[in-house]
Design a protein around this motif. Structure first.
Motif, PDB file in Angstrom:
ATOM      1  N   PHE A  30      10.786  -5.766   5.644  1.00  0.00           N
ATOM      2  CA  PHE A  30      12.184  -6.150   5.492  1.00  0.00           C
ATOM      3  C   PHE A  30      12.330  -7.665   5.558  1.00  0.00           C
ATOM      4  O   PHE A  30      13.354  -8.177   5.973  1.00  0.00           O
ATOM      5  N   ALA A  31      11.277  -8.355   5.179  1.00  0.00           N
ATOM      6  CA  ALA A  31      11.306  -9.814   5.108  1.00  0.00           C
ATOM      7  C   ALA A  31      10.423 -10.235   3.933  1.00  0.00           C
ATOM      8  O   ALA A  31       9.761  -9.401   3.316  1.00  0.00           O
ATOM      9  N   VAL A  32      10.399 -11.521   3.659  1.00  0.00           N
ATOM     10  CA  VAL A  32       9.651 -12.017   2.496  1.00  0.00           C
ATOM     11  C   VAL A  32       8.149 -11.684   2.541  1.00  0.00           C
ATOM     12  O   VAL A  32       7.583 -11.272   1.527  1.00  0.00           O
ATOM     13  N   PRO A  33       7.475 -11.829   3.697  1.00  0.00           N
ATOM     14  CA  PRO A  33       6.027 -11.525   3.702  1.00  0.00           C
ATOM     15  C   PRO A  33       5.723 -10.110   3.225  1.00  0.00           C
ATOM     16  O   PRO A  33       4.739  -9.886   2.511  1.00  0.00           O
ATOM     17  N   GLY A  34       6.577  -9.138   3.597  1.00  0.00           N
ATOM     18  CA  GLY A  34       6.365  -7.754   3.171  1.00  0.00           C
ATOM     19  C   GLY A  34       6.447  -7.636   1.657  1.00  0.00           C
ATOM     20  O   GLY A  34       5.641  -6.929   1.025  1.00  0.00           O
ATOM     21  N   ILE A  35       7.419  -8.340   1.065  1.00  0.00           N
ATOM     22  CA  ILE A  35       7.581  -8.300  -0.389  1.00  0.00           C
ATOM     23  C   ILE A  35       6.339  -8.887  -1.070  1.00  0.00           C
ATOM     24  O   ILE A  35       5.820  -8.334  -2.052  1.00  0.00           O
ATOM     25  N   LEU A  36       5.854  -9.999  -0.516  1.00  0.00           N
ATOM     26  CA  LEU A  36       4.655 -10.620  -1.095  1.00  0.00           C
ATOM     27  C   LEU A  36       3.461  -9.677  -0.972  1.00  0.00           C
ATOM     28  O   LEU A  36       2.692  -9.498  -1.922  1.00  0.00           O
ATOM     29  N   LEU A  37       3.302  -9.067   0.212  1.00  0.00           N
ATOM     30  CA  LEU A  37       2.178  -8.149   0.424  1.00  0.00           C
ATOM     31  C   LEU A  37       2.232  -6.970  -0.544  1.00  0.00           C
ATOM     32  O   LEU A  37       1.226  -6.616  -1.181  1.00  0.00           O
ATOM     33  N   ALA A  38       3.424  -6.357  -0.662  1.00  0.00           N
ATOM     34  CA  ALA A  38       3.554  -5.194  -1.532  1.00  0.00           C
ATOM     35  C   ALA A  38       3.253  -5.582  -2.982  1.00  0.00           C
ATOM     36  O   ALA A  38       2.580  -4.843  -3.709  1.00  0.00           O
ATOM     37  N   THR A  39       3.749  -6.742  -3.402  1.00  0.00           N
ATOM     38  CA  THR A  39       3.489  -7.201  -4.773  1.00  0.00           C
ATOM     39  C   THR A  39       1.994  -7.424  -4.987  1.00  0.00           C
ATOM     40  O   THR A  39       1.426  -7.023  -6.007  1.00  0.00           O
ATOM     41  N   MET A  40       1.345  -8.054  -4.001  1.00  0.00           N
ATOM     42  CA  MET A  40      -0.097  -8.278  -4.112  1.00  0.00           C
ATOM     43  C   MET A  40      -0.843  -6.954  -4.200  1.00  0.00           C
ATOM     44  O   MET A  40      -1.767  -6.799  -4.988  1.00  0.00           O
ATOM     45  N   PHE A  41      -0.406  -5.988  -3.365  1.00  0.00           N
ATOM     46  CA  PHE A  41      -1.095  -4.694  -3.319  1.00  0.00           C
ATOM     47  C   PHE A  41      -1.073  -4.009  -4.680  1.00  0.00           C
ATOM     48  O   PHE A  41      -2.109  -3.587  -5.195  1.00  0.00           O
ATOM     49  N   VAL A  42       0.113  -3.908  -5.291  1.00  0.00           N
ATOM     50  CA  VAL A  42       0.186  -3.145  -6.539  1.00  0.00           C
ATOM     51  C   VAL A  42      -0.472  -3.883  -7.704  1.00  0.00           C
ATOM     52  O   VAL A  42      -0.757  -3.274  -8.733  1.00  0.00           O
ATOM     53  N   THR A  43      -0.731  -5.194  -7.571  1.00  0.00           N
ATOM     54  CA  THR A  43      -1.314  -5.932  -8.701  1.00  0.00           C
ATOM     55  C   THR A  43      -2.791  -6.267  -8.485  1.00  0.00           C
ATOM     56  O   THR A  43      -3.363  -7.028  -9.258  1.00  0.00           O
ATOM     57  N   VAL A  44      -3.407  -5.710  -7.463  1.00  0.00           N
ATOM     58  CA  VAL A  44      -4.820  -6.006  -7.183  1.00  0.00           C
ATOM     59  C   VAL A  44      -5.741  -5.764  -8.397  1.00  0.00           C
ATOM     60  O   VAL A  44      -6.566  -6.594  -8.726  1.00  0.00           O
ATOM     61  N   PRO A  45      -5.624  -4.618  -9.094  1.00  0.00           N
ATOM     62  CA  PRO A  45      -6.684  -4.291 -10.056  1.00  0.00           C
ATOM     63  C   PRO A  45      -6.673  -5.081 -11.372  1.00  0.00           C
ATOM     64  O   PRO A  45      -7.694  -5.129 -12.032  1.00  0.00           O
ATOM     65  N   PHE A  46      -5.532  -5.676 -11.763  1.00  0.00           N
ATOM     66  CA  PHE A  46      -5.375  -6.128 -13.154  1.00  0.00           C
ATOM     67  C   PHE A  46      -6.503  -7.015 -13.685  1.00  0.00           C
ATOM     68  O   PHE A  46      -7.108  -6.715 -14.717  1.00  0.00           O
ATOM     69  N   VAL A  47      -6.779  -8.124 -13.006  1.00  0.00           N
ATOM     70  CA  VAL A  47      -7.763  -9.073 -13.545  1.00  0.00           C
ATOM     71  C   VAL A  47      -9.173  -8.484 -13.465  1.00  0.00           C
ATOM     72  O   VAL A  47      -9.938  -8.548 -14.431  1.00  0.00           O
ATOM     73  N   ALA A  48      -9.508  -7.885 -12.332  1.00  0.00           N
ATOM     74  CA  ALA A  48     -10.851  -7.313 -12.170  1.00  0.00           C
ATOM     75  C   ALA A  48     -11.135  -6.281 -13.266  1.00  0.00           C
ATOM     76  O   ALA A  48     -12.204  -6.270 -13.867  1.00  0.00           O
TER      77      ALA A  48
END
Lengths: 274, 351, 277
Positions: free
Chosen positions: A140-158
């Motif tokens: 419920f704060a900005v770090p959570g949003i950043l973490l969730a965004t990072m989590f769902v986008t992990v696979p793309f480049v690899a």
């Protein structure tokens, strides 16, 4: 054989019918919804459209979306490069498992992805009491949003890099080392130029998802306007307030970015196949 | 720089690529590693280069143990089978690469690099191609760029993996003569890998014949050809007739025939295989009763510098003989002719 | 004696693998373990009660059913779209080809409000359907429409490369042996694209099952009627029913793993087919 029946391809009628059905399907499911976004955005005029966009809450939401992309894109690009180097260039036990783990965020529902962080960092979560004691807010704060965004986008480049690097093989890199290049020189002068289009392709997709992620971010956001509201979430809030024109105005900005993504993807994709 | 390899072993998983290989290459030599695919020759070359790390054994450059030296520090020039040219760089940039990546204090000036690259382009006869990209070159041209690129760093050792493997027959022949001349000019210690015996015998000072991860024989081309140390080498280097027979107290027997076998005087009776090259057999129209067997001509192929005659021996096995054109005309052979065949020389390997 | 054993010729193994493993652990593995640990604190009866409540069963049923229907629709029309894009030439083909990926690139909330507007009774397409007695928005049909939209690219993009690589000679061979065009498609083409088609359908199904953003607007979210499982998880969380949300989420995780396994098997099959061709 009867005159005029070419068995190698379909008759004109069949070709036209199939094309028409396919296009009608795409029309109903793709093009009409896309057109509606822009029609609705301007339904109350250009001025209303502009006011909806420059309104402080909308600007704050767009800023947070940009921030999420600015964090997730470099982090997962770096991760993708490292993972692809380790996986495509070396053999080690558990390599297959690692690939599956990297792909995992694609297979998991965005809602579950978001929930994962709530259960970890939320007030009721495993680390909740400790975080509250130290006055650290993640969910419920900005770090959570950043973490969730990072989590769902992990696979793309690899995912883009691994097959390309496996197919290219490592001979050019071996040649660079044999000619006296250091590891860094080899990477910068040989590896990177060879994978640049695949890398760019992955980054384009990664960026699109980082900008557009809704489900996972929605779970961890808390929907505090002006603070923890991304553009994709702001669309929902405006829509649920029956502020349709404003909702579609913000949506049209996101749709334009999606179209830019498609253009970039198609151009870069053509460079890869060349 | 001399190269010495002692007791090298390299495994890939459960597959043993080379087993306990020892070898010495003198300064300025051009040595061929010859063997069928899977014989371990490429692995040996890559271990020497530092592209593979051996499981056991050591590599000495000029007597100094270099087993743990990184490839970048070994000063070897390596030419890859498929060239491994940098696809995003021009021919010029490819050749200049090794000079450009040197640490600043050892890096030649821009003008120096330019001059050296052009000298190398001249050497490999590709002056006009400096600005082309690898994809715009023919196979033979790529091969020469790869060689120039390896030579640019002035290596003390030049290693070439199947340097002509991907080229068509005519270009192969031209390039291997050119490589031999180039080596005679530069005198860089060189090792090349090949599966083509003709290539090894024509270009190399010495040939290392490999089979199943081991060295079968090392020698000059004429040594390995004329005096093969093992049945494998005999078989691998050129055509050969195999005769099953036996050997007993200085005599060899094939079917009803008896030959002198001086190297095996003290042998008890043993089954043996006799190896006789087609040119080591002589054909006569009339028998003289001595160490000959009867045969019937099955087929004659007079095309080429030698005439190839396929025979059927009196005990039914096929035999191939090579004759000079003059001898063939004198004998007037044709299919069905009954002849007598006499071995002039042979090698005997106890089974 | 060797001072130090190098194991790799190429540099950076330790650095790249170390970074990769730490990243995967921190961002993926540890949070997922959190769910498992959390789920273990739920008692078995509690777990069974949450996942077998009438509302949960209805939501599971709708999610599964709608995802299957959407995946099948995408299987049929995705194959058709891929066929038309690969085999036929018409103006705007490249543009349309590029647009197939729109559901990948468009934020799901944007897709959700757009579909709802288009298919609501007053919307462009909803208007046409209303006189026929068909209502899309706020019904189960609406759920299927949204799930079809977001699954659309999967089948097209799975089948397209296989169709492009197909050797035209096998079709000529079939024709020369007297097969009609339909027989050639049915007996020659379809078997060779089947693994790719099934992979695409499975991917579309997986995506549809977990979808949230595009469904939340068009479904109307009526419990027992149009509430999908992801919506129910969100609802449970909003009511601070962490145990219920966790129980259902761990069910979903299990299903995700199963689907991942299926996809891996399908792709292995597909590769074998490719090797034979």
């Amino acid at each position: 054989m009867m005159a005029g029946t070419d068995r190698r391809t379909e008759s004109r009628v069949v070709r036209w019918t199939l094309t028409a059905v396919a296009l009608a399907f795409l029309l109903c499911f793709l093009f009409v919804p896309l057109a509606v976004v822009f029609m609705q955005a301007f339904a109350e005029g250009v001025r209303a459209y502009w006011m909806a966009l420059v309104e402080p809450m909308s600007l704050a939401a767009l800023r947070l979306t940009a921030l999420a992309a600015l964090v997730a894109v470099p982090a997962n690009t770096l991760f993708g490069l490292a993972a692809a180097w380790a996986i495509a260039r070396f053999d080690f036990p558990g390599r297959g498992l690692l690939i599956t783990l990297i792909d995992l965020p694609f297979a998991i529902s965005p809602v579950v992805s978001g929930l994962v962080f709530v259960l970890m960092f939320g007030a009721q979560g495993l680390l909740g009491p400790w975080l509250i004691a130290h006055d650290i807010k993640i969910v419920f704060a900005v770090p959570g949003i950043l973490l969730a965004t990072m989590f769902v986008t992990v696979p793309f480049v690899a995912r883009e890099l691994i097959p390309v690097m496996q197919e290219q093989g490592s001979e050019e890199e071996q040649a660079a080392l044999a000619l006296g290049a250091s590891g860094w020189q080899m990477f910068r002068r040989v590896t990177l130029p060879n994978i640049r289009w695949a890398l760019l392709y992955g980054v384009v997709l990664l960026n699109a998802r980082a900008i557009g992620e809704f489900g996972a971010v929605s779970m961890v956001s808390g929907h505090i306007r002006g603070q923890t509201n991304t553009a994709a979430l702001h669309v929902e809030i405006l829509y649920n307030e029956y502020n349709f024109a404003a909702a579609f105005a913000v949506a049209s900005v996101l749709a334009l970015m999606a179209l830019a993504t498609l253009a970039a993807k198609s151009i870069v994709g053509r460079r890869i196949t060349q | 720089m001399s190269i010495e390899v002692v007791g090298l072993t390299k495994r890939f998983g459960t597959f043993v690529a080379i087993t306990d290989v020892s070898l010495r290459v003198e300064t300025g030599e051009l040595v061929a590693l010859l063997g069928p695919s899977g014989s371990g020759k490429t692995t040996l070359l890559r271990v020497i280069a530092g592209l593979e790390i051996p499981d056991a054994g050591s590599i000495l450059f000029d007597g100094q143990n270099s087993t743990d030296r990184r490839i970048a520090d070994r000063r070897v020039g390596f030419v890859f089978q498929h060239y491994a040219l940098f696809r995003h760089m021009s021919v010029f940039e490819n050749i200049a690469f090794g000079l450009r990546v040197r640490p600043r204090d050892r890096r030649p000036t821009r003008a120096d690099i330019e001059q050296r690259v052009h000298r190398l382009l001249d050497l490999v006869q590709l002056e006009a191609m400096a600005d082309r990209f690898p994809s715009q070159l023919s196979g033979g041209q790529r091969q020469r760029v790869a060689l120039a690129r390896a030579l640019a760093v002035e290596p003390q050792v030049l290693l070439l993996d199947e340097p002509f493997g991907a080229l068509d027959a005519k270009v192969r022949k031209e390039l291997r003569r050119w490589l031999r001349r180039l080596h005679d000019d530069l005198h860089v210690t060189s090792i090349f890998v090949t599966h083509d015996q003709e290539e090894a015998l024509e270009a190399a000072d010495r040939v290392v014949v490999m089979n199943q991860g081991r060295v079968e024989q090392v020698g000059t081309p004429s040594e390995v050809y004329a005096r093969p140390a093992t049945p494998f080498v005999y078989d691998f280097l050129g055509d050969v007739n195999l005769f099953r027979g036996r050997i007993e107290r200085g005599k060899a027997y094939i079917g009803p025939l008896e030959f002198d076998a001086p190297g095996h005087a003290d042998r008890e009776a043993r089954i043996a295989t006799l190896y006789i090259r087609p040119h080591q057999l002589e054909i006569d129209r009339v028998g003289n009763g001595e160490q000959q067997f009867r045969a019937r001509v099955a087929r004659v192929n007079p095309a080429g510098p030698f005439v190839k005659v396929d025979l059927v021996a009196e005990w039914g096995d096929p035999v191939r003989v090579e004759l000079s054109q003059e001898r063939y005309l004198a004998l007037a052979l044709e299919a069905g002719t009954e002849v007598f065949v006499r071995p002039k020389d042979m090698s005997i390997f106890i089974a | 004696m060797r001072p130090r054993l190098r194991r790799h010729v190429l540099p950076g193994f330790g650095l790249s693998l170390g970074f990769t493993l730490s990243y995967v652990c921190l961002l993926i593995l540890i949070p997922l373990t959190g769910v498992v640990l959390r789920a273990r604190s739920i008692t078995w009866p509690e777990f069974v009660a949450s996942v077998t409540s009438e509302r949960a069963l209805a939501a599971f049923g709708l999610s599964l059913g709608a995802a299957v229907v959407a995946a099948v629709v995408n299987g049929v029309f995705g194959l058709l779209v891929a066929w038309v894009l690969v085999r036929y030439r018409f103006p705007g083909r490249r543009l349309i080809d590029a647009c197939v990926d729109l559901p990948f690139a468009l934020p799901t909330s944007v897709a959700g409000i757009a579909l709802t507007t288009v298919y609501s009774p007053a919307g462009w397409l909803g208007q046409q359907l209303a006189p026929l007695g068909i209502q899309v928005a706020f019904t189960r049909l609406g759920v299927i429409v949204a799930l079809t939209f977001i699954g659309l690219p999967f089948v097209v993009r799975a089948v397209q490369p296989v169709l492009e690589d197909l050797d035209r000679e096998i079709e000529d061979a079939a024709a020369s042996l007297g097969a009609t065009r339909w027989q050639t498609f049915r007996h020659v083409l379809l078997p060779s694209i089947l693994p790719a088609l099934l992979t695409g359908v499975t991917l579309a199904f997986a995506r549809a099952l977990g979808e949230y953003g595009s469904v939340v607007f068009i479904s109307g979210n009526l419990p027992f009627r149009t509430e999908v499982i992801t919506l129910l998880i969100v609802a449970r969380l909003e009511q601070f029913d962490y145990a219920g949300a966790t129980a259902m989420a761990s069910m979903m995780l299990g299903v995700s793993f199963l689907i991942l396994l299926t996809i891996n098997l399908l792709q292995a099959w597909s590769r074998r087919r490719g090797a034979l061709a």
